[in-house]
Design a protein around this motif. Structure first.
Motif, PDB file in Angstrom:
ATOM      1  N   GLY A  31      -5.372  -5.040 -17.784  1.00  0.00           N
ATOM      2  CA  GLY A  31      -4.753  -5.912 -18.783  1.00  0.00           C
ATOM      3  C   GLY A  31      -4.490  -5.232 -20.103  1.00  0.00           C
ATOM      4  O   GLY A  31      -4.271  -5.908 -21.114  1.00  0.00           O
ATOM      5  N   PHE A  34      -1.339  -6.264 -22.213  1.00  0.00           N
ATOM      6  CA  PHE A  34      -1.387  -7.686 -22.554  1.00  0.00           C
ATOM      7  C   PHE A  34      -2.490  -7.963 -23.575  1.00  0.00           C
ATOM      8  O   PHE A  34      -2.254  -8.592 -24.607  1.00  0.00           O
ATOM      9  CB  PHE A  34      -1.621  -8.502 -21.276  1.00  0.00           C
ATOM     10  CG  PHE A  34      -1.722  -9.984 -21.505  1.00  0.00           C
ATOM     11  CD1 PHE A  34      -0.580 -10.753 -21.648  1.00  0.00           C
ATOM     12  CD2 PHE A  34      -2.962 -10.617 -21.564  1.00  0.00           C
ATOM     13  CE1 PHE A  34      -0.663 -12.131 -21.855  1.00  0.00           C
ATOM     14  CE2 PHE A  34      -3.056 -11.976 -21.768  1.00  0.00           C
ATOM     15  CZ  PHE A  34      -1.911 -12.737 -21.912  1.00  0.00           C
ATOM     16  N   PRO A 102      -3.971 -10.814 -17.934  1.00  0.00           N
ATOM     17  CA  PRO A 102      -2.874 -11.761 -17.653  1.00  0.00           C
ATOM     18  C   PRO A 102      -3.034 -12.561 -16.368  1.00  0.00           C
ATOM     19  O   PRO A 102      -2.567 -13.692 -16.290  1.00  0.00           O
ATOM     20  CB  PRO A 102      -1.627 -10.866 -17.622  1.00  0.00           C
ATOM     21  CG  PRO A 102      -2.115  -9.465 -17.536  1.00  0.00           C
ATOM     22  CD  PRO A 102      -3.469  -9.443 -18.149  1.00  0.00           C
ATOM     23  N   VAL A 105      -4.673 -16.072 -17.065  1.00  0.00           N
ATOM     24  CA  VAL A 105      -4.156 -16.964 -18.101  1.00  0.00           C
ATOM     25  C   VAL A 105      -3.811 -18.334 -17.512  1.00  0.00           C
ATOM     26  O   VAL A 105      -3.365 -18.440 -16.366  1.00  0.00           O
ATOM     27  CB  VAL A 105      -2.914 -16.327 -18.764  1.00  0.00           C
ATOM     28  CG1 VAL A 105      -2.186 -17.323 -19.657  1.00  0.00           C
ATOM     29  CG2 VAL A 105      -3.315 -15.093 -19.556  1.00  0.00           C
TER      30      VAL A 105
END
Length: 202
Positions: A31, A34, A102, A105
């Protein structure tokens, strides 16, 4: 390993410790772009040694009762975490924070995890004020602060220099009496269990 359930979907909140440095690094690598949009963690943890050093620093904070770090786990493994970046028990203050890769999420994981650690800080450690500081552009983090029933106190204009750009930082907080009142009214649902034990956890 000690763990606290975050709900019926099997998500868990667990301590993060130095021996998990390799897994922590792999999680951040997944990640990195992000997470790194607004959070400096991926710039700090870049290899195995820095991963181990970062987790060791929080083990030392936990032992000194000045901070805590916990990982959020799902069936996919480690997907994010919450922490108390600072914690001053004598003053009754703490600053909470979070990160998430991500793939995780949209499930409410950070909000659920933050509820657990805030409840623990207020009820078990006597913390009176929990702060949440986020870049004004980080709408996801600010949405978490709202869901936690925090109050927006103001904006620190261009106070955070990150990757060559200055960011406005919003300061949110919740006070212990507000937290307890929200819990009683159901505005902030209670955690499904106590906070997991980690190094130095009470």
């Amino acid at each position: 390993m000690f763990a606290t359930s975050l709900g019926d979907d099997g998500a868990l909140l667990c301590p993060l410790e130095p021996w998990q440095a390799e897994e922590f690094l792999a999680h951040l690598d997944r990640g990195r772009e992000f997470i790194g949009r607004y959070v400096g963690l991926p710039d700090i943890v870049t290899d195995l040694e820095s991963s181990r050093s970062y987790l060791r620093s929080y083990a030392e904070k936990a032992a000194a009762d000045t901070g805590r770090i916990y990982g959020i786990r799902t069936e996919e493994g480690l997907v994010g975490g919450v922490l108390f970046r600072t914690m001053d028990v004598a003053q009754g203050t703490a600053e909470a924070g979070c990160w998430l890769e991500p793939s995780a999420v949209g499930r409410g994981l950070v909000t659920r995890a933050a509820r657990v650690i805030i409840d623990w800080a207020v009820e078990e450690r006597g913390i009176h004020r929990v702060e949440w500081v986020a870049a004004a552009a980080n709408r996801a983090s600010i949405a978490v602060a709202r869901r936690l029933g925090m109050t927006r106190e103001g904006v620190l204009r261009e106070s955070y220099l990150y990757r060559g750009e200055r960011y406005d930082m919003e300061v949110w907080s919740v006070l212990a009496p507000e937290w307890r009142a929200a819990r009683r009214s159901g505005a902030v649902p209670g955690p499904s269990g106590g906070v997991p034990e980690g190094p130095g956890a009470a």
